[in-house]
Design a protein around this motif. Structure first.
Motif, PDB file in Angstrom:
ATOM      1  N   ARG A  67      21.742   9.280 -14.248  1.00  0.00           N
ATOM      2  CA  ARG A  67      20.864   9.540 -13.108  1.00  0.00           C
ATOM      3  C   ARG A  67      19.946  10.704 -13.471  1.00  0.00           C
ATOM      4  N   VAL A  68      18.643  10.491 -13.394  1.00  0.00           N
ATOM      5  CA  VAL A  68      17.700  11.510 -13.843  1.00  0.00           C
ATOM      6  C   VAL A  68      16.835  12.068 -12.709  1.00  0.00           C
ATOM      7  N   GLY A  69      16.940  11.490 -11.521  1.00  0.00           N
ATOM      8  CA  GLY A  69      16.137  11.998 -10.423  1.00  0.00           C
ATOM      9  C   GLY A  69      16.456  11.328  -9.105  1.00  0.00           C
ATOM     10  N   ASP A  70      15.925  11.884  -8.029  1.00  0.00           N
ATOM     11  CA  ASP A  70      16.005  11.282  -6.702  1.00  0.00           C
ATOM     12  C   ASP A  70      14.587  11.227  -6.136  1.00  0.00           C
ATOM     13  N   LEU A  71      14.131  10.043  -5.811  1.00  0.00           N
ATOM     14  CA  LEU A  71      12.780   9.868  -5.295  1.00  0.00           C
ATOM     15  C   LEU A  71      12.781  10.038  -3.779  1.00  0.00           C
ATOM     16  N   GLN A  72      12.127  11.113  -3.299  1.00  0.00           N
ATOM     17  CA  GLN A  72      11.993  11.336  -1.861  1.00  0.00           C
ATOM     18  C   GLN A  72      10.918  10.394  -1.335  1.00  0.00           C
ATOM     19  N   LEU A  73      11.236   9.706  -0.237  1.00  0.00           N
ATOM     20  CA  LEU A  73      10.356   8.652   0.270  1.00  0.00           C
ATOM     21  C   LEU A  73       9.676   9.052   1.573  1.00  0.00           C
ATOM     22  N   GLY A  74       8.472   8.535   1.763  1.00  0.00           N
ATOM     23  CA  GLY A  74       7.753   8.713   3.011  1.00  0.00           C
ATOM     24  C   GLY A  74       7.045   7.416   3.384  1.00  0.00           C
ATOM     25  N   VAL A  75       6.502   7.371   4.604  1.00  0.00           N
ATOM     26  CA  VAL A  75       5.800   6.178   5.102  1.00  0.00           C
ATOM     27  C   VAL A  75       4.324   6.529   5.271  1.00  0.00           C
ATOM     28  N   TYR A  76       3.451   5.632   4.804  1.00  0.00           N
ATOM     29  CA  TYR A  76       2.014   5.945   4.767  1.00  0.00           C
ATOM     30  C   TYR A  76       1.189   4.713   5.118  1.00  0.00           C
ATOM     31  N   ALA A  77      -0.057   4.980   5.505  1.00  0.00           N
ATOM     32  CA  ALA A  77      -1.026   3.895   5.719  1.00  0.00           C
ATOM     33  C   ALA A  77      -2.421   4.427   5.421  1.00  0.00           C
ATOM     34  N   ALA A  78      -3.317   3.546   5.072  1.00  0.00           N
ATOM     35  CA  ALA A  78      -4.713   3.917   4.825  1.00  0.00           C
ATOM     36  C   ALA A  78      -5.429   4.130   6.156  1.00  0.00           C
ATOM     37  N   PRO A  79      -6.391   5.055   6.192  1.00  0.00           N
ATOM     38  CA  PRO A  79      -7.169   5.254   7.431  1.00  0.00           C
ATOM     39  C   PRO A  79      -7.788   3.959   7.947  1.00  0.00           C
ATOM     40  N   SER A  80      -8.251   3.088   7.044  1.00  0.00           N
ATOM     41  CA  SER A  80      -8.882   1.831   7.482  1.00  0.00           C
ATOM     42  C   SER A  80      -7.886   0.959   8.243  1.00  0.00           C
ATOM     43  N   TYR A  81      -6.619   0.969   7.817  1.00  0.00           N
ATOM     44  CA  TYR A  81      -5.591   0.187   8.504  1.00  0.00           C
ATOM     45  C   TYR A  81      -5.359   0.750   9.911  1.00  0.00           C
ATOM     46  N   LEU A  82      -5.229   2.083  10.003  1.00  0.00           N
ATOM     47  CA  LEU A  82      -4.926   2.721  11.288  1.00  0.00           C
ATOM     48  C   LEU A  82      -6.097   2.568  12.261  1.00  0.00           C
ATOM     49  N   GLU A  83      -7.329   2.596  11.742  1.00  0.00           N
ATOM     50  CA  GLU A  83      -8.503   2.394  12.613  1.00  0.00           C
ATOM     51  C   GLU A  83      -8.514   0.977  13.182  1.00  0.00           C
ATOM     52  N   ARG A  84      -8.001   0.049  12.396  1.00  0.00           N
ATOM     53  CA  ARG A  84      -8.037  -1.371  12.810  1.00  0.00           C
ATOM     54  C   ARG A  84      -6.947  -1.702  13.835  1.00  0.00           C
ATOM     55  N   VAL A  85      -5.716  -1.191  13.609  1.00  0.00           N
ATOM     56  CA  VAL A  85      -4.595  -1.615  14.462  1.00  0.00           C
ATOM     57  C   VAL A  85      -3.959  -0.474  15.256  1.00  0.00           C
ATOM     58  N   GLY A  86      -4.405   0.774  15.005  1.00  0.00           N
ATOM     59  CA  GLY A  86      -3.836   1.898  15.736  1.00  0.00           C
ATOM     60  C   GLY A  86      -2.702   2.571  14.972  1.00  0.00           C
ATOM     61  N   THR A  87      -2.407   3.819  15.343  1.00  0.00           N
ATOM     62  CA  THR A  87      -1.368   4.597  14.664  1.00  0.00           C
ATOM     63  C   THR A  87      -0.047   4.448  15.411  1.00  0.00           C
ATOM     64  N   PRO A  88       0.983   3.910  14.787  1.00  0.00           N
ATOM     65  CA  PRO A  88       2.275   3.760  15.466  1.00  0.00           C
ATOM     66  C   PRO A  88       2.967   5.118  15.620  1.00  0.00           C
ATOM     67  N   SER A  89       3.656   5.302  16.745  1.00  0.00           N
ATOM     68  CA  SER A  89       4.357   6.572  16.993  1.00  0.00           C
ATOM     69  C   SER A  89       5.853   6.452  16.736  1.00  0.00           C
ATOM     70  N   HIS A  90       6.370   5.218  16.683  1.00  0.00           N
ATOM     71  CA  HIS A  90       7.802   4.982  16.438  1.00  0.00           C
ATOM     72  C   HIS A  90       7.915   3.861  15.397  1.00  0.00           C
ATOM     73  N   PRO A  91       8.872   3.990  14.454  1.00  0.00           N
ATOM     74  CA  PRO A  91       9.001   2.959  13.416  1.00  0.00           C
ATOM     75  C   PRO A  91       9.151   1.541  13.959  1.00  0.00           C
ATOM     76  N   ARG A  92       9.787   1.398  15.142  1.00  0.00           N
ATOM     77  CA  ARG A  92      10.001   0.044  15.681  1.00  0.00           C
ATOM     78  C   ARG A  92       8.684  -0.666  15.991  1.00  0.00           C
TER      79      ARG A  92
END
Length: 308
Positions: A157-182
């Motif tokens: 084992r050489v590392g642990d990859l810390q993960l996050g959730v992301y989206a492009a501004p163009s995507y968020l402008e089109r469908v809106g920014t979600p406030s909850h993962p569900r």
């Protein structure tokens, strides 16, 4: 008969289960490999391999002899590389396979420093997220994220990859920014799917916040099996991404991606270097694995070290 060549040919036939594959990895003709093994059997007066039209199996005597041969070849390799300056400058060809983003963002940019330190090591780098048959393809090691499913492999084992959730501004402008993962399960939202080689499926992502836990499957218009294509799809606004920090950092800085659900946690993804069992860890492989571990200590340090 060159006994070294004969032992090497025999060992490679055992490891690949095929005279043809052994010949390919040794850059020899199948006839030469066959003759070397036959000469070895004649010299030892022992049948080492059972040959059928479909495959080659090692005999009981051959299995015992193989274990001795692997150690002898390893000792010979070490003896050669320990002479003169070779102990500090290991040499030879290494065959490795690594994920495409790790290659393009971390490993390849750092290779000039590795080459300066070890100028006589030649690296053949496969860049993919596919499942690699290390023995059959004569690959020295693979670097992979996620828990290892092949228990026959040795791994560090050489590392642990810390993960996050992301989206492009163009995507968020089109469908809106979600406030909850569900909300990502709603009909208007899309993720970018990643097809894991071992299952061929996009896996659900587990996320936790204040005692609440959710598993997000999501819907996609595109699923890919390559990390660079995965990022490209997210940047194009095709859906929400789950990314390790090292893959998202530059895109965040340029405003090409926006972080989502920053108060939610995802379990880090372990990163391993895996290599075949019974394969001697040569000096050149050892220094390569140590170098990968050094790099990942900078970019994705192991979150929890095991206590003795």
């Amino acid at each position: 008969m060159d006994r070294f060549d004969a032992m090497q040919a025999f060992a490679r036939v055992v490891e690949t289960g095929s005279f043809t594959k052994a010949a390919e990895t040794l850059h020899m003709s199948k006839t030469s490999v066959t003759q070397l093994v036959q000469q070895l059997e004649a010299r030892l007066r022992v049948k080492l391999l059972n040959r059928t039209t479909r495959k080659v199996n090692v005999t009981a005597d051959g299995a015992v002899y193989y274990e001795r041969v692997v150690r002898l070849l390893a000792d010979l390799d070490d003896a050669e590389t320990s002479l003169s300056s070779a102990s500090t400058l290991p040499r030879g060809r290494l065959r490795v396979d690594v994920p495409s983003p790790l290659a393009s963002m971390i490993l390849v940019p750092a290779l000039p420093a590795f080459h300066a330190r070890y100028p006589d090591i030649q690296i053949d780098m496969g860049v993919s997220d596919r499942i690699v048959d290390l023995i059959g393809e004569n690959v020295d090691c693979v670097v992979r994220g996620g828990e290892l499913t092949d228990q026959s492999l040795m791994a560090r084992r050489v590392g642990d990859l810390q993960l996050g959730v992301y989206a492009a501004p163009s995507y968020l402008e089109r469908v809106g920014t979600p406030s909850h993962p569900r909300e990502l399960e709603d009909s208007n939202h899309r993720i970018v799917g990643f097809l894991w080689a071992r299952t061929g499926k996009a896996l659900p992502y587990a996320m936790r916040s204040n005692g609440e836990s959710v598993h997000i499957q999501g819907r996609y218009v595109l699923a890919v099996d390559d990390g660079n294509a995965y990022i490209a799809a997210g940047l194009a606004g095709l859906g929400v991404l789950w990314l390790p920090d090292y893959m998202s950092k530059a895109h965040l800085a340029r405003g090409e991606l926006v972080p989502l659900f920053e108060d939610w946690r995802l379990d880090p993804m372990p990163l391993y270097v895996a290599f075949p069992p019974n394969r001697h860890i040569s000096i050149k492989l050892r220094v390569f694995i140590d170098w990968v571990a050094e790099l990942m200590a900078e970019h994705a340090p192991i979150a929890e070290r095991h206590h003795a």
